[in-house]
Write a protein that holds these residues in place. Structure first.
Motif, short mmCIF file in Angstrom:
data_model
loop_
_atom_site.label_atom_id
_atom_site.label_comp_id
_atom_site.label_asym_id
_atom_site.label_seq_id
_atom_site.Cartn_x
_atom_site.Cartn_y
_atom_site.Cartn_z
N PHE A 189 69.71 -4.69 98.06
CA PHE A 189 69.37 -4.47 96.65
C PHE A 189 69.39 -2.98 96.39
O PHE A 189 68.59 -2.23 96.96
N ALA A 190 70.32 -2.51 95.56
CA ALA A 190 70.41 -1.10 95.18
C ALA A 190 70.08 -1.00 93.69
O ALA A 190 70.52 -1.83 92.89
N SER A 191 69.28 0.03 93.34
CA SER A 191 68.85 0.12 91.95
C SER A 191 68.70 1.56 91.48
O SER A 191 68.48 2.47 92.27
N GLU A 192 68.84 1.71 90.17
CA GLU A 192 68.51 2.95 89.47
C GLU A 192 67.42 2.60 88.48
O GLU A 192 67.55 1.67 87.68
N ARG A 193 66.30 3.33 88.54
CA ARG A 193 65.11 3.04 87.75
C ARG A 193 65.18 3.61 86.34
O ARG A 193 65.90 4.55 86.06
N THR A 194 64.34 3.05 85.49
CA THR A 194 64.07 3.63 84.19
C THR A 194 62.99 4.70 84.38
O THR A 194 62.42 4.83 85.46
N GLU A 195 62.68 5.43 83.34
CA GLU A 195 61.63 6.45 83.40
C GLU A 195 60.25 5.78 83.41
O GLU A 195 60.05 4.75 82.77
N GLY A 196 59.31 6.40 84.13
CA GLY A 196 57.93 5.93 84.12
C GLY A 196 57.65 4.89 85.19
O GLY A 196 58.53 4.16 85.61
N ARG B 200 60.34 -14.41 90.75
CA ARG B 200 61.08 -14.56 89.49
C ARG B 200 60.43 -13.73 88.37
O ARG B 200 61.13 -13.13 87.55
N ALA B 201 59.11 -13.68 88.35
CA ALA B 201 58.41 -12.85 87.36
C ALA B 201 58.75 -11.37 87.58
O ALA B 201 58.99 -10.63 86.62
N ALA B 202 58.79 -10.93 88.84
CA ALA B 202 59.15 -9.55 89.14
C ALA B 202 60.61 -9.27 88.77
O ALA B 202 60.93 -8.19 88.23
N GLN B 203 61.49 -10.23 89.00
CA GLN B 203 62.89 -10.07 88.61
C GLN B 203 63.01 -9.86 87.10
O GLN B 203 63.78 -9.01 86.63
N HIS B 204 62.25 -10.64 86.35
CA HIS B 204 62.28 -10.51 84.89
C HIS B 204 61.83 -9.11 84.46
O HIS B 204 62.46 -8.48 83.61
N LYS B 205 60.72 -8.63 85.04
CA LYS B 205 60.24 -7.28 84.70
C LYS B 205 61.26 -6.23 85.10
O LYS B 205 61.43 -5.22 84.40
N GLY B 206 61.93 -6.45 86.23
CA GLY B 206 62.98 -5.52 86.65
C GLY B 206 64.07 -5.39 85.59
O GLY B 206 64.49 -4.28 85.25
N LYS B 207 64.49 -6.51 85.06
CA LYS B 207 65.57 -6.51 84.05
C LYS B 207 65.11 -5.96 82.71
O LYS B 207 65.90 -5.39 81.97
N THR B 208 63.83 -6.15 82.38
CA THR B 208 63.36 -5.75 81.05
C THR B 208 62.66 -4.39 81.02
O THR B 208 62.58 -3.78 79.96
N GLU B 209 62.15 -3.91 82.19
CA GLU B 209 61.35 -2.69 82.18
C GLU B 209 61.72 -1.64 83.23
O GLU B 209 61.63 -0.46 82.96
N TRP B 210 62.07 -2.05 84.44
CA TRP B 210 62.11 -1.12 85.56
C TRP B 210 63.49 -0.57 85.95
O TRP B 210 63.59 0.49 86.51
#
Length: 108
Positions: A17-24, A79-89
Motif C-alpha cells: 500500500f503506497a500513499s500520499e497524504r492530505t494535509e493535517g 472498511r471504515a478506515a478505508q472509507h476515511k482514507g478515501k474521504t479524508e486522509w
C-alpha cells in the motif's frame, strides 16, 4: 511492530500500500495504529513493514493466503478506515497484491 518483518518460508503474499497524504492529522495516526493492532490479530497475518516521509508512505503487510487478505479487506473496522482514507486522509494511493516466491534475510 517496527523493523523488518520476519516472515516464514515462501510462498506467502504481500499487500503493498503506497500513499500520499492530505494535509493535517485528522486522526490518521491513531487509526493507523489501531489497524496494525487489529490486522496483527487476524488469522493468516504474518507481519508488517511501514515507512513514511513527508510525501510518501509505504506499508507492506504479509499474509498466508489470498483468502486471509480478502477477509481482512472486508473486516468492518478496516472498511471504515478505508472509507476515511478515501474521504479524508489520502490524495492518492495504490494497492498491489503479490505472491512472494523467494526471499532472503540478513542480520548482523
Amino acid at each position: 511492530m517496527t523493523g523488518i518483518a520476519k516472515t516464514p518460508e515462501p510462498p506467502y503474499y504481500a499487500v503493498i500500500f503506497a500513499s500520499e497524504r492530505t494535509e493535517g492529522e485528522k486522526g490518521y495516526g491513531i487509526m493507523a495504529d489501531e489497524m496494525v493492532e487489529l490486522a496483527s490479530a487476524q488469522k493468516g497475518f504474518l507481519g508488517i513493514e511501514s515507512a513514511r516521509d513527508k510525501d510518501l508512505g509505504i506499508t507492506i503487510s504479509y499474509w498466508d493466503s489470498l483468502e486471509s487478505i480478502k477477509i481482512w479487506k472486508e473486516h468492518s473496522a478496516h472498511r471504515a478506515a478505508q472509507h476515511k482514507g478515501k474521504t479524508e486522509w489520502y490524495q492518492k494511493f495504490s494497492l498491489r497484491v503479490c505472491k512472494v516466491e523467494r526471499h532472503s534475510f540478513f542480520e548482523m
